[in-house]
Scaffold this motif. Structure first.
Motif, PDB file in Angstrom:
ATOM      1  N   PHE A 112       0.853  -1.184   0.000  1.00 53.23           N
ATOM      2  CA  PHE A 112       0.000   0.000   0.000  1.00 53.23           C
ATOM      3  C   PHE A 112       0.889   1.233   0.000  1.00 53.23           C
ATOM      4  O   PHE A 112       2.100   1.135   0.245  1.00 53.23           O
ATOM      5  CB  PHE A 112      -0.922   0.002   1.237  1.00 53.23           C
ATOM      6  N   LEU A 113       0.302   2.379  -0.277  1.00 58.39           N
ATOM      7  CA  LEU A 113       1.028   3.651  -0.163  1.00 58.39           C
ATOM      8  C   LEU A 113       0.712   4.260   1.195  1.00 58.39           C
ATOM      9  O   LEU A 113      -0.458   4.343   1.582  1.00 58.39           O
ATOM     10  CB  LEU A 113       0.613   4.625  -1.270  1.00 58.39           C
ATOM     11  N   ASN A 114       1.757   4.690   1.907  1.00 58.14           N
ATOM     12  CA  ASN A 114       1.489   5.331   3.198  1.00 58.14           C
ATOM     13  C   ASN A 114       1.085   6.796   2.979  1.00 58.14           C
ATOM     14  O   ASN A 114       0.965   7.254   1.833  1.00 58.14           O
ATOM     15  CB  ASN A 114       2.683   5.176   4.150  1.00 58.14           C
ATOM     16  N   ARG A 115       0.905   7.516   4.060  1.00 62.49           N
ATOM     17  CA  ARG A 115       0.422   8.903   3.949  1.00 62.49           C
ATOM     18  C   ARG A 115       1.371   9.803   3.186  1.00 62.49           C
ATOM     19  O   ARG A 115       0.970  10.802   2.617  1.00 62.49           O
ATOM     20  CB  ARG A 115       0.163   9.482   5.343  1.00 62.49           C
ATOM     21  N   GLU A 116       2.661   9.445   3.185  1.00 65.76           N
ATOM     22  CA  GLU A 116       3.653  10.223   2.432  1.00 65.76           C
ATOM     23  C   GLU A 116       3.778   9.736   0.993  1.00 65.76           C
ATOM     24  O   GLU A 116       4.610  10.256   0.232  1.00 65.76           O
ATOM     25  CB  GLU A 116       5.022  10.152   3.104  1.00 65.76           C
TER      26      GLU A 116
END
Ligand code: FES
Length: 104
Positions: A53-57
Protein backbone atom coordinates in the motif's frame (compact mmCIF):
# COMPACT_ATOMS: atom_id res chain seq x y z
CA UNK A 1 13.87 -13.69 -14.95
CA UNK A 2 10.53 -13.00 -16.56
CA UNK A 3 7.95 -12.85 -13.76
CA UNK A 4 4.79 -12.41 -15.85
CA UNK A 5 2.54 -9.80 -17.40
CA UNK A 6 1.99 -6.51 -15.58
CA UNK A 7 -1.74 -7.16 -15.21
CA UNK A 8 -1.10 -10.45 -13.40
CA UNK A 9 0.13 -8.56 -10.34
CA UNK A 10 -1.79 -6.63 -7.70
CA UNK A 11 -1.24 -5.29 -4.21
CA UNK A 12 -1.34 -8.89 -2.97
CA UNK A 13 2.18 -10.31 -3.50
CA UNK A 14 2.48 -13.24 -5.90
CA UNK A 15 5.38 -15.64 -5.54
CA UNK A 16 7.32 -16.30 -8.74
CA UNK A 17 9.88 -19.07 -9.08
CA UNK A 18 12.85 -19.52 -11.40
CA UNK A 19 14.76 -22.73 -10.76
CA UNK A 20 15.68 -22.77 -7.08
CA UNK A 21 15.21 -19.00 -6.68
CA UNK A 22 12.00 -17.20 -5.83
CA UNK A 23 10.67 -13.82 -4.86
CA UNK A 24 7.37 -12.05 -4.31
CA UNK A 25 6.10 -9.51 -6.84
CA UNK A 26 3.37 -6.94 -6.24
CA UNK A 27 2.02 -3.92 -8.11
CA UNK A 28 0.46 -0.60 -7.20
CA UNK A 29 -0.86 1.02 -10.37
CA UNK A 30 2.02 1.05 -12.83
CA UNK A 31 4.72 0.50 -10.20
CA UNK A 32 5.98 -3.02 -9.57
CA UNK A 33 8.01 -4.20 -6.58
CA UNK A 34 9.92 -7.44 -6.03
CA UNK A 35 11.13 -8.61 -2.65
CA UNK A 36 11.90 -11.72 -0.67
CA UNK A 37 8.92 -14.04 -0.45
CA UNK A 38 9.25 -14.84 3.26
CA UNK A 39 8.67 -12.16 5.88
CA UNK A 40 12.00 -10.94 7.34
CA UNK A 41 10.47 -11.06 10.83
CA UNK A 42 9.43 -14.70 11.28
CA UNK A 43 9.50 -16.09 7.74
CA UNK A 44 5.77 -16.35 7.13
CA UNK A 45 4.90 -16.49 3.40
CA UNK A 46 4.15 -13.02 2.10
CA UNK A 47 2.23 -14.47 -0.85
CA UNK A 48 -0.50 -15.44 1.62
CA UNK A 49 -0.44 -12.75 4.26
CA UNK A 50 1.27 -9.75 2.68
CA UNK A 51 -0.18 -6.67 1.05
CA UNK A 52 1.39 -3.51 -0.30
CA UNK A 53 0.00 0.00 0.00
CA UNK A 54 1.03 3.65 -0.16
CA UNK A 55 1.49 5.33 3.20
CA UNK A 56 0.42 8.90 3.95
CA UNK A 57 3.65 10.22 2.43
CA UNK A 58 3.04 8.23 -0.75
CA UNK A 59 5.79 5.67 -0.08
CA UNK A 60 5.19 2.04 -1.08
CA UNK A 61 4.96 -0.15 1.99
CA UNK A 62 4.54 -3.85 2.67
CA UNK A 63 2.28 -5.02 5.48
CA UNK A 64 2.67 -8.54 6.88
CA UNK A 65 -0.55 -9.45 8.63
CA UNK A 66 0.99 -12.11 10.86
CA UNK A 67 2.39 -9.67 13.45
CA UNK A 68 1.58 -6.35 11.81
CA UNK A 69 5.09 -5.75 10.51
CA UNK A 70 5.50 -2.90 8.00
CA UNK A 71 8.42 -2.41 5.58
CA UNK A 72 9.32 0.51 3.35
CA UNK A 73 9.84 -0.96 -0.12
CA UNK A 74 12.21 1.85 -1.11
CA UNK A 75 14.59 1.84 1.87
CA UNK A 76 13.93 -1.74 2.99
CA UNK A 77 13.57 -0.65 6.61
CA UNK A 78 10.80 -2.12 8.70
CA UNK A 79 9.18 -2.25 12.10
CA UNK A 80 7.18 -4.83 14.01
CA UNK A 81 5.07 -3.55 16.89
CA UNK A 82 6.97 -0.26 16.73
CA UNK A 83 10.41 -1.87 17.06
CA UNK A 84 13.03 -2.10 14.30
CA UNK A 85 12.83 -5.33 12.28
CA UNK A 86 15.35 -6.91 9.91
CA UNK A 87 15.30 -5.12 6.55
CA UNK A 88 13.49 -6.67 3.60
CA UNK A 89 15.57 -7.76 0.61
CA UNK A 90 14.38 -6.10 -2.58
CA UNK A 91 15.17 -6.90 -6.21
CA UNK A 92 15.40 -4.63 -9.25
CA UNK A 93 12.34 -4.73 -11.52
CA UNK A 94 12.01 -3.70 -15.14
CA UNK A 95 8.81 -3.62 -17.19
CA UNK A 96 9.32 -4.06 -20.92
CA UNK A 97 6.28 -4.04 -23.21
CA UNK A 98 4.07 -5.14 -20.32
CA UNK A 99 6.38 -7.98 -19.27
CA UNK A 100 7.74 -7.81 -15.73
CA UNK A 101 11.37 -8.84 -15.31
CA UNK A 102 13.10 -9.29 -11.96
CA UNK A 103 16.86 -9.44 -11.44
CA UNK A 104 17.43 -11.97 -8.65
S1 FES B 1 6.03 -12.92 10.31
FE1 FES B 1 5.64 -11.09 9.27
S2 FES B 1 5.45 -9.60 10.83
FE2 FES B 1 5.96 -11.42 11.87
Amino acid sequence: MRAGRLEEFSEKPKVVVAGNRHCAVARLGGSVYAFESLCPHAKWPLGFIGRIFLNREGRPMLLCAMHGGVWDLVSGEGTVEGKPAPPIRRYPVEVVDGDVHVRL
